[in-house]
Design an enzyme around this catalytic site. Structure first.
Site, PDB file in Angstrom:
ATOM      1  CD  GLU A   1      -1.372  -0.262   3.664  1.00  0.00           C
ATOM      2  OE1 GLU A   1      -2.442  -0.873   3.413  1.00  0.00           O
ATOM      3  OE2 GLU A   1      -1.104   0.225   4.776  1.00  0.00           O
ATOM      4  CB  CYS A   2       0.857   4.331   0.298  1.00  0.00           C
ATOM      5  SG  CYS A   2       1.018   6.115   0.011  1.00  0.00           S
ATOM      6  CB  ALA A   3       5.700   3.586   0.816  1.00  0.00           C
TER       7      ALA A   3
ATOM      8  CB  SER B   1      -4.203   0.068  -4.076  1.00  0.00           C
ATOM      9  OG  SER B   1      -4.589   0.065  -2.717  1.00  0.00           O
TER      10      SER B   1
END
Length: 471
Positions: free
Chosen positions: A343-345, A433
């Site tokens: 997620e994200c990073a 994501s």
């Protein structure tokens, strides 16, 4: 007790972290908590208390879990300090079903759910008696929230403090402390808030120690502790990851084989993680090990699942890229069908590149920094099946970044939460994501991920037995 403020920038983190460090320094067992989805402040709480960081978020976890999660995190503590978010009554937009004080997931909302008194941190730098009117307004705005005292911040002089204390006597709210303007401790910030404690190492330890000393010298700790003891009792049991999963029939059967190894990214570049996510993985039967993508050149031995959370990879892109051995092993793990949640990073790390620096190349996408902040809670639905959720599953998550990835999704998107279209990369062994998820709010995520890990583990053992072992 809950540490709140009229607005952001008033000094909540300084006071909350300082109180934790001050109580710990005098021998108390202290539990630190943060209202909302913030990952950075809890890192400083962990340094101050020596305990895992904890978040309390009614949106991500459901208000029915706030008190159980608090009891779980505070088990064995003598005192618990809950740092608020934004202004006391500020939170997510108020949904129709919300009947608590303040906005949903506001500090006021969480304080009411815990039955805890509030210490209001007031920035007095540009006012004197007017501070009393401000505090009076906060005390009477919603009587379901009990403000038990005030800590004055950025006080200019002895005379300034005298005027402030006289004014507070007029409204009947005790002053529990007064911090002077010149008594500041550096807590450097950048584009998404404070620099995470894990990135500052020795400087962060020194900053927390100094905050504890500052607060101990400026506040009446005995009075603060006495206020905390007025918190009402909390009914019901503490949150338990084992019981959450048992309710889903998701715990592994006895004698089901060795615990599969799940590697979780950590270190300076990947500091955004909820403690309960790891606890759910362990309760589901995993052996959790940390991998630091800045320094480790291989995944932990026997890795059969990989979780890469959030952080600041954009600040470490060159160093992450320079660790080509690990990037190659992550790519090989994904190509072999290893279950992977990011997620994200983590999404950026799995991309082909980040600001031109080569990354793992697992995803057919390129990432870059932008000048636009994307921030807020998301009501998301799984577009298709992924390693974390079946198609149609609804979750509440949070988005927090200044980067963009192109394309925004693959042929099997992970989620959708608005009319802009789907987002992320899904599939039987993948979910990557921008959506941050607190797994305590949807424990089936952990169970589903471990099911995929066990399936992959079984395939590997079968392959090893007939000479077709995977890399």
């Amino acid at each position: 007790m809950v540490v709140a403020a009229p607005a952001s920038g008033s000094g909540k983190t300084t006071v909350a972290t300082g109180l934790m460090a001050a109580f710990a320094a005098r021998g108390d067992r202290v539990s630190g908590h943060k209202v909302g989805p913030d990952y950075i402040d809890p890192g400083y709480h962990a340094l101050a208390t020596g305990r895992p960081p904890r978040n309390l978020d009614p949106v991500l976890c459901g208000e029915e879990r706030v008190a159980p999660l608090f009891l779980h995190g505070a088990e064995g503590a003598d005192i618990a300090v809950v740092e608020g978010v934004m202004g006391l009554f500020d939170g997510a937009s108020r949904p129709r079903h919300h009947s608590g004080p303040g906005d949903a997931a506001s500090t006021a909302h969480v304080a009411a759910l815990l039955g805890a008194p509030v210490v209001l941190v007031v920035d007095a730098a540009r006012a004197s008696r007017s501070v009393a009117a401000l505090v009076h307004g906060f005390c009477t705005y919603d009587t379901r929230v009990r403000i038990g005292g005030v800590i004055l911040n950025r006080v200019g002089s002895d005379r300034h403090e005298e005027l402030l204390r006289e004014a507070m006597e007029d409204v009947g709210v005790p002053v529990l402390g007064a911090l002077r303007r010149h008594e500041s401790v550096e807590t450097p910030a950048r584009h998404l808030g404070l620099i995470p404690a894990a990135e500052r190492a020795d400087e962060a330890h020194e900053a927390v120690r100094a905050l504890g000393h500052l607060v101990a010298e400026s506040c009446d700790l005995d009075a603060v502790a006495a206020l905390a003891r007025t918190a009402g009792p909390l009914d019901g049991p503490a949150w338990s990851p084992e019981e959450e999963l048992a309710g889903l029939d998701a715990l592994p059967a006895t004698g089901a084989g060795p615990a599969p190894v799940v590697a979780v990214a950590g270190g300076e570049a990947f500091t955004f993680a909820y403690t309960e996510n790891t606890e759910l993985l362990r309760a589901a039967g995993a052996e959790v090990r940390t991998v630091d993508p800045l320094h480790d050149e291989a995944l932990p031995e026997g890795t059969e699942g990989l979780v890469i959370g959030g952080g600041f990879p954009e600040m470490h892109a060159e160093r992450l890229s320079a660790n080509a051995p690990l990037r190659g092993r992550v790519a090989a793990f994904a190509a072999a069908g290893g279950p992977l949640a990011a997620e994200c990073a983590g999404l950026l790390y799995l991309a082909e590149s980040l600001d031109g620096a080569p990354m793992c190349g697992v995803l057919p996408a390129k990432a870059r920094m932008t000048g636009r902040l994307t921030l807020g809670y998301r009501e998301a639905v799984a577009v298709g099946d992924s390693v974390l959720a079946a198609a149609g599953t609804r979750v509440r998550g949070h988005e927090f970044h200044r980067t963009a990835i192109e394309p925004a999704h693959g042929p099997d998107p992970a989620w959708q939460w608005n009319s802009d279209g789907p987002e992320g990369f899904g599939g039987a062994t993948m979910c990557a994501s921008y959506l941050h998820l607190h797994w305590a709010g949807a424990p089936r995520i952990a169970a589903r991920f471990l099911d995929a890990v066990r399936a992959y583990s079984g395939d590997r053992r079968h392959g090893d037995a007939d000479g077709r072992g995977r890399p």
